[in-house]
Design a protein around this motif. Sequence first.
Motif, PDB file in Angstrom:
ATOM      1  N   LYS A  70      47.247  53.867 -14.738  1.00 12.03           N
ATOM      2  CA  LYS A  70      46.070  53.310 -14.068  1.00 12.03           C
ATOM      3  C   LYS A  70      45.282  52.411 -15.029  1.00 12.03           C
ATOM      4  O   LYS A  70      44.816  51.337 -14.643  1.00 12.03           O
ATOM      5  CB  LYS A  70      45.185  54.460 -13.552  1.00 12.03           C
ATOM      6  N   ARG A  71      45.165  52.840 -16.271  1.00 11.76           N
ATOM      7  CA  ARG A  71      44.430  52.049 -17.263  1.00 11.76           C
ATOM      8  C   ARG A  71      45.133  50.724 -17.570  1.00 11.76           C
ATOM      9  O   ARG A  71      44.496  49.706 -17.784  1.00 11.76           O
ATOM     10  CB  ARG A  71      44.252  52.870 -18.531  1.00 11.76           C
ATOM     11  N   GLN A  73      46.762  49.150 -15.448  1.00 13.59           N
ATOM     12  CA  GLN A  73      46.755  48.463 -14.154  1.00 13.59           C
ATOM     13  C   GLN A  73      48.169  48.273 -13.607  1.00 13.59           C
ATOM     14  O   GLN A  73      48.506  47.247 -13.036  1.00 13.59           O
ATOM     15  CB  GLN A  73      46.032  47.121 -14.244  1.00 13.59           C
ATOM     16  N   ILE A  77      48.112  48.023  -7.678  1.00 14.45           N
ATOM     17  CA  ILE A  77      47.940  46.578  -7.888  1.00 14.45           C
ATOM     18  C   ILE A  77      47.742  45.864  -6.558  1.00 14.45           C
ATOM     19  O   ILE A  77      46.917  44.963  -6.448  1.00 14.45           O
ATOM     20  CB  ILE A  77      49.150  46.000  -8.653  1.00 14.45           C
ATOM     21  N   GLU A  80      44.121  46.065  -5.280  1.00 13.60           N
ATOM     22  CA  GLU A  80      43.199  45.243  -6.066  1.00 13.60           C
ATOM     23  C   GLU A  80      43.399  43.771  -5.774  1.00 13.60           C
ATOM     24  O   GLU A  80      42.453  43.001  -5.723  1.00 13.60           O
ATOM     25  CB  GLU A  80      43.390  45.544  -7.554  1.00 13.60           C
TER      26      GLU A  80
END
Length: 86
Positions: A70-71, A73, A77, A80
């Motif tokens: 998650k960090r 990304q 995806i 977002e």
Amino acid sequence: MYIGNISLQLSDTMRILTIVSVILLPLTLITGIYGMNGLDLTKLNEMPQGFIIVILTMVLIIILLLFFFKRKQWLFIKEEKEEQLK
């Protein structure tokens, strides 16, 4: 454009499969070592909380890997990207 779109979809699929395999790899290693007959794991088996310790370790590994992905990304995806397009 069609080939580019197909390539993007394939890339997303490969990313998800890679994440799943990376999460399952350490869990398989732990269960493989814990399930071996040749190792002396009697001390771990004699402890009443031994099984719980192994399971909690595996859950902790899953949580840490999901946090890492998650960090970086690598997860979520599409959502977002859709929010950025709006």
